[in-house]
Design a protein around this motif. Sequence first.
Motif, PDB file in Angstrom:
ATOM      1  N   ILE A  69       0.543  -1.131  -0.071  1.00  0.00           N
ATOM      2  CA  ILE A  69      -0.128  -0.269  -0.294  1.00  0.00           C
ATOM      3  C   ILE A  69       0.890   1.461  -0.223  1.00  0.00           C
ATOM      4  N   ALA A  70       1.942   1.584   1.070  1.00  0.00           N
ATOM      5  CA  ALA A  70       2.659   2.451   0.865  1.00  0.00           C
ATOM      6  C   ALA A  70       3.681   2.569  -0.828  1.00  0.00           C
ATOM      7  N   ALA A  71       3.554   1.203  -1.150  1.00  0.00           N
ATOM      8  CA  ALA A  71       4.447   1.638  -2.726  1.00  0.00           C
ATOM      9  C   ALA A  71       3.619   2.268  -3.372  1.00  0.00           C
ATOM     10  N   SER A  72       2.368   1.709  -3.805  1.00  0.00           N
ATOM     11  CA  SER A  72       1.011   1.991  -4.347  1.00  0.00           C
ATOM     12  C   SER A  72       0.765   3.991  -4.384  1.00  0.00           C
ATOM     13  N   VAL A 140     -14.163  -6.457  -0.827  1.00  0.00           N
ATOM     14  CA  VAL A 140     -13.674  -5.113  -0.219  1.00  0.00           C
ATOM     15  C   VAL A 140     -13.432  -4.485  -2.455  1.00  0.00           C
ATOM     16  N   ILE A 141     -12.832  -5.924  -3.056  1.00  0.00           N
ATOM     17  CA  ILE A 141     -12.361  -5.745  -4.245  1.00  0.00           C
ATOM     18  C   ILE A 141     -14.083  -5.119  -4.903  1.00  0.00           C
ATOM     19  N   LEU A 142     -14.784  -6.167  -4.798  1.00  0.00           N
ATOM     20  CA  LEU A 142     -16.330  -6.586  -5.282  1.00  0.00           C
ATOM     21  C   LEU A 142     -17.235  -5.224  -4.474  1.00  0.00           C
ATOM     22  N   ILE A 143     -17.077  -5.095  -4.076  1.00  0.00           N
ATOM     23  CA  ILE A 143     -18.052  -4.180  -3.506  1.00  0.00           C
ATOM     24  C   ILE A 143     -17.414  -2.707  -4.063  1.00  0.00           C
ATOM     25  N   VAL A 144     -16.278  -2.019  -4.089  1.00  0.00           N
ATOM     26  CA  VAL A 144     -15.344  -1.096  -4.391  1.00  0.00           C
ATOM     27  C   VAL A 144     -16.011  -0.639  -6.327  1.00  0.00           C
ATOM     28  N   ILE A 145     -15.658  -2.114  -7.050  1.00  0.00           N
ATOM     29  CA  ILE A 145     -15.757  -2.300  -8.208  1.00  0.00           C
ATOM     30  C   ILE A 145     -17.244  -2.347  -9.080  1.00  0.00           C
ATOM     31  N   ARG A 146     -17.928  -3.126  -7.801  1.00  0.00           N
ATOM     32  CA  ARG A 146     -19.364  -2.800  -8.279  1.00  0.00           C
ATOM     33  C   ARG A 146     -20.027  -1.111  -8.357  1.00  0.00           C
ATOM     34  N   SER A 147     -19.750  -0.626  -7.275  1.00  0.00           N
ATOM     35  CA  SER A 147     -20.202   0.596  -7.292  1.00  0.00           C
ATOM     36  C   SER A 147     -19.647   1.307  -7.739  1.00  0.00           C
ATOM     37  N   GLN A 148     -18.508   1.113  -7.993  1.00  0.00           N
ATOM     38  CA  GLN A 148     -17.916   2.779  -9.087  1.00  0.00           C
ATOM     39  C   GLN A 148     -17.090   1.776 -10.284  1.00  0.00           C
ATOM     40  N   ILE A 149     -17.950   1.313 -11.104  1.00  0.00           N
ATOM     41  CA  ILE A 149     -18.364   0.614 -12.343  1.00  0.00           C
ATOM     42  C   ILE A 149     -18.048   2.104 -13.147  1.00  0.00           C
ATOM     43  N   LYS A 150     -18.878   3.116 -13.521  1.00  0.00           N
ATOM     44  CA  LYS A 150     -19.006   3.998 -14.728  1.00  0.00           C
ATOM     45  C   LYS A 150     -17.902   5.064 -13.879  1.00  0.00           C
ATOM     46  N   GLU A 151     -16.883   5.300 -13.025  1.00  0.00           N
ATOM     47  CA  GLU A 151     -15.865   6.166 -13.020  1.00  0.00           C
ATOM     48  C   GLU A 151     -14.825   5.533 -13.312  1.00  0.00           C
ATOM     49  N   LEU A 152     -14.924   3.711 -13.176  1.00  0.00           N
ATOM     50  CA  LEU A 152     -13.883   3.510 -13.290  1.00  0.00           C
ATOM     51  C   LEU A 152     -12.998   3.586 -14.994  1.00  0.00           C
ATOM     52  N   PHE A 153     -14.952   3.049 -15.715  1.00  0.00           N
ATOM     53  CA  PHE A 153     -15.100   3.048 -16.924  1.00  0.00           C
ATOM     54  C   PHE A 153     -14.329   4.163 -17.789  1.00  0.00           C
ATOM     55  N   VAL A 174      -5.627   6.728  -7.241  1.00  0.00           N
ATOM     56  CA  VAL A 174      -4.509   6.024  -5.787  1.00  0.00           C
ATOM     57  C   VAL A 174      -5.756   5.028  -5.531  1.00  0.00           C
ATOM     58  N   MET A 175      -6.639   4.561  -5.492  1.00  0.00           N
ATOM     59  CA  MET A 175      -7.814   3.805  -5.189  1.00  0.00           C
ATOM     60  C   MET A 175      -7.429   2.431  -5.990  1.00  0.00           C
ATOM     61  N   ILE A 176      -7.357   2.887  -7.308  1.00  0.00           N
ATOM     62  CA  ILE A 176      -6.410   1.556  -8.002  1.00  0.00           C
ATOM     63  C   ILE A 176      -5.568   1.025  -7.456  1.00  0.00           C
ATOM     64  N   SER A 177      -4.537   2.073  -7.354  1.00  0.00           N
ATOM     65  CA  SER A 177      -3.654   1.996  -7.008  1.00  0.00           C
ATOM     66  C   SER A 177      -3.701   0.609  -5.727  1.00  0.00           C
ATOM     67  N   VAL A 178      -4.545   1.351  -4.495  1.00  0.00           N
ATOM     68  CA  VAL A 178      -4.421   0.790  -3.496  1.00  0.00           C
ATOM     69  C   VAL A 178      -5.484  -0.920  -3.088  1.00  0.00           C
ATOM     70  N   LEU A 179      -6.196  -0.563  -4.221  1.00  0.00           N
ATOM     71  CA  LEU A 179      -6.383  -1.603  -4.256  1.00  0.00           C
ATOM     72  C   LEU A 179      -5.626  -3.275  -5.279  1.00  0.00           C
ATOM     73  N   THR A 180      -4.826  -2.503  -6.274  1.00  0.00           N
ATOM     74  CA  THR A 180      -3.584  -3.961  -6.765  1.00  0.00           C
ATOM     75  C   THR A 180      -2.757  -3.559  -5.686  1.00  0.00           C
ATOM     76  N   ALA A 181      -2.846  -3.672  -4.650  1.00  0.00           N
ATOM     77  CA  ALA A 181      -1.737  -3.303  -4.036  1.00  0.00           C
ATOM     78  C   ALA A 181      -1.985  -4.644  -2.865  1.00  0.00           C
ATOM     79  N   LEU A 182      -3.878  -4.483  -2.034  1.00  0.00           N
ATOM     80  CA  LEU A 182      -4.188  -4.912  -1.604  1.00  0.00           C
ATOM     81  C   LEU A 182      -4.361  -6.787  -2.280  1.00  0.00           C
ATOM     82  N   VAL A 183      -5.195  -6.607  -3.552  1.00  0.00           N
ATOM     83  CA  VAL A 183      -5.045  -7.702  -4.113  1.00  0.00           C
ATOM     84  C   VAL A 183      -3.316  -9.252  -4.502  1.00  0.00           C
ATOM     85  N   ILE A 184      -2.686  -7.775  -4.559  1.00  0.00           N
ATOM     86  CA  ILE A 184      -1.342  -8.639  -4.610  1.00  0.00           C
ATOM     87  C   ILE A 184      -0.362  -9.706  -3.484  1.00  0.00           C
ATOM     88  N   SER A 185      -0.925  -8.729  -2.331  1.00  0.00           N
ATOM     89  CA  SER A 185      -0.432  -9.291  -0.830  1.00  0.00           C
ATOM     90  C   SER A 185      -0.589 -10.529  -0.528  1.00  0.00           C
TER      91      SER A 185
END
Length: 269
Positions: A69-72, A140-153, A174-185
């Motif tokens: 997360i710090a690296a993101s 967390v990933i599924l909730i965020v993507i489901r609720s923010q799909i239009k913005e992410l698009f 920043v949100m995408i970077s943090v989500l990526t960090a969560l998945v990778i970790s």
Amino acid sequence: MEILGSEFFQRALAGGLLIGITAPLIGFFLVLRRLSMIGDALSHVSIAGVALGFLTGLYPMAAGLLFAIAASFAIEKLRKAYKSYAELSIAIIMSGGVGLASILFTLDRGFSVSIDSYLFGSIYTLSASDLTTIAVVTAVILIVIRSQIKELFLLTFDEDAAAVSGLPVRFYNVMISVLTALVISVSIKIVGALLVSALLTIPAACGLLVGRSFRQSIVWVVVIGEFAVIAGLIVAGVWNLAPGGTIVMLLIAFLLLMLAVKRGMKTSG
């Protein structure tokens, strides 16, 4: 086939099914934004966190998560500093992660065997706490993507238009970077830090070949990721192969098959 009924294999399968959803899903957005190498950078930094966790007695996955997360955040900061050379930020963070990890490795040789499981994956050693952590991250990933799909698009395909429309671009980056960090970790113990980038990018590459729309590509990405994880675990369990490597090689084989089929369709057409 007795391994299929074993408790450790069922935990591995559950963890694999969860990661088979989140890693390809996040990877799809990274590939579309031309940030596919961020997986390698964060995974190397995460390994440094894991090493520190073993040295200090912290839960390794949690330590790796904090480092990732710090690296993101650092990557996003550097991307702003080098706007015309966004990939430079990834290279800098990856180099720092490798350097720090190598130093931590030399401080105590006692954890070398455990570290190997994070480098190359050790899905059969998933504990109940590991599985709980993976499940929470998946939710967390599924909730965020489901609720923010239009913005992410909008952000994915036209960041400038997203900024003009009033979307807080910096927050979403920043949100995408943090989500990526969560998945990778949480993925590195399943496929390993050296292979986690494949689980992020190859399903996305396959999905882009067959998907005819944004939403259809997302579905394909998840389906391909799940297929590779399930098939890879079964093949690895039955023939006593490395699970992470088997999953990645199946993904590559599937991509090559899809490329061949698509080329054959073009030739016949």
